[in-house]
Design a protein around this motif. Sequence first.
Motif, short mmCIF file in Angstrom:
data_model
loop_
_atom_site.label_atom_id
_atom_site.label_comp_id
_atom_site.label_asym_id
_atom_site.label_seq_id
_atom_site.Cartn_x
_atom_site.Cartn_y
_atom_site.Cartn_z
N LEU A 209 1.04 -1.23 -0.20
CA LEU A 209 0.12 -0.03 -0.12
C LEU A 209 0.93 1.15 -0.11
CD1 LEU A 209 -2.75 1.34 -0.09
CD2 LEU A 209 -2.78 0.92 2.56
N LEU A 210 1.97 1.23 0.68
CA LEU A 210 2.77 2.47 0.78
C LEU A 210 3.35 2.55 -0.47
CD1 LEU A 210 4.29 4.68 2.34
CD2 LEU A 210 6.14 3.18 2.88
N GLU A 211 3.92 1.53 -1.18
CA GLU A 211 4.53 2.02 -2.58
C GLU A 211 3.22 2.24 -3.52
OE1 GLU A 211 5.94 -1.85 -3.71
OE2 GLU A 211 7.27 -1.94 -2.07
N ALA A 212 2.24 1.87 -3.52
CA ALA A 212 1.07 2.45 -4.07
C ALA A 212 0.85 3.84 -4.01
CB ALA A 212 0.13 1.74 -4.12
N LEU A 213 0.95 4.20 -2.74
CA LEU A 213 0.80 5.70 -2.39
C LEU A 213 1.89 6.54 -3.02
CD1 LEU A 213 -0.21 5.61 1.48
CD2 LEU A 213 -1.70 5.68 -0.46
N GLY B 41 -5.59 -0.91 10.02
CA GLY B 41 -6.21 -1.85 11.17
C GLY B 41 -5.86 -1.11 12.96
N ALA B 42 -5.60 -2.38 13.53
CA ALA B 42 -4.87 -1.96 14.76
C ALA B 42 -3.44 -2.34 14.73
CB ALA B 42 -5.58 -2.91 15.82
N ARG B 43 -2.75 -2.56 13.89
CA ARG B 43 -1.38 -2.88 13.55
C ARG B 43 -0.74 -1.76 14.05
NH1 ARG B 43 -0.03 -6.28 8.14
NH2 ARG B 43 -1.97 -7.91 8.54
N ARG B 44 0.40 -2.10 14.68
CA ARG B 44 1.86 -1.25 14.99
C ARG B 44 2.81 -1.78 14.20
NH1 ARG B 44 1.67 -0.32 21.35
NH2 ARG B 44 2.71 1.61 20.60
N ILE B 45 3.44 -0.93 13.43
CA ILE B 45 4.46 -1.29 12.26
C ILE B 45 5.65 -0.39 12.35
CG2 ILE B 45 5.08 -1.49 9.87
CD1 ILE B 45 2.09 -1.99 9.34
N ASP B 46 6.72 -0.83 12.65
CA ASP B 46 8.05 0.28 12.60
C ASP B 46 8.78 -0.69 12.11
OD1 ASP B 46 9.70 1.93 13.28
OD2 ASP B 46 9.65 1.72 15.53
N THR B 47 9.06 -0.16 10.66
CA THR B 47 10.20 -0.90 9.87
C THR B 47 10.73 0.43 9.10
OG1 THR B 47 8.69 -0.80 7.87
CG2 THR B 47 9.18 -3.12 9.15
N PRO B 48 11.87 0.25 8.43
CA PRO B 48 12.55 1.23 7.90
C PRO B 48 11.52 1.96 6.74
CG PRO B 48 14.26 -0.45 8.10
CD PRO B 48 12.88 -1.05 8.48
N GLY B 49 11.24 3.06 6.72
CA GLY B 49 10.40 3.57 5.59
C GLY B 49 9.02 3.71 5.91
N LEU B 50 8.51 2.84 7.23
CA LEU B 50 7.19 2.84 7.43
C LEU B 50 7.06 2.78 8.79
CD1 LEU B 50 4.04 2.42 6.42
CD2 LEU B 50 4.52 0.13 6.15
N ARG B 51 6.12 3.45 9.40
CA ARG B 51 5.64 3.86 10.92
C ARG B 51 4.33 3.88 10.90
NH1 ARG B 51 9.17 7.73 14.16
NH2 ARG B 51 7.83 6.61 16.02
N VAL B 52 3.53 2.83 11.38
CA VAL B 52 1.99 2.86 11.50
C VAL B 52 1.83 2.71 12.94
CG1 VAL B 52 -0.04 1.97 10.77
CG2 VAL B 52 1.76 2.45 9.10
#
Length: 184
Positions: A81-85, A117-128
Amino acid sequence: MSAPSDCDRSPGCEAAIGLGANLGDPVATLRSAFDALAALPGTRLLAASPLYRSAAWGRQDQPPFVNAVARLHTRLEPDVLLEALLRIEAGHGRVRADDPALRWGPRLLDLDLLLYGARRIDTPGLRVPHPHLHERAFALRPLLDVWPDAAIPGLGPARDLLPGVDEAGVVRLDDGDDRSDRRL
């Protein structure tokens, strides 16, 4: 790292995308971006918020922004999704600069993955969730327009966070958009 969420138990996930622009024709750009989001594969635009004008955040030496939020149901994984954005931004003329001095500067289009959703994501280039979502009235206000019961993982209901931010200068421009409920 992402934690299990409601997205892991069903086909697809609800996500919130923040839209912003302050160069060119921001209103037309955001409306075009809503259409581009609705056209993503495996994605349905559930709701498009009204548009809001707000002063620039971070760097104030630039024109005011027009902001909105799109609520999606998508089968795209967060990184896809981020790549699409990023492709949608590039298609609208956005060139991302690596120079930190240009951070939060003027732009033709900015798309941020605010919630997945309710996800918590912390990777290089993406924080949600987006790390500044809870500090920005120009993002919280339209988020609540399209997702009144949105919760920001680790912080709680978005509606409880809005009173803690300054809404002065965040002005609603219209009564919404007719680009919602596009089919998967």
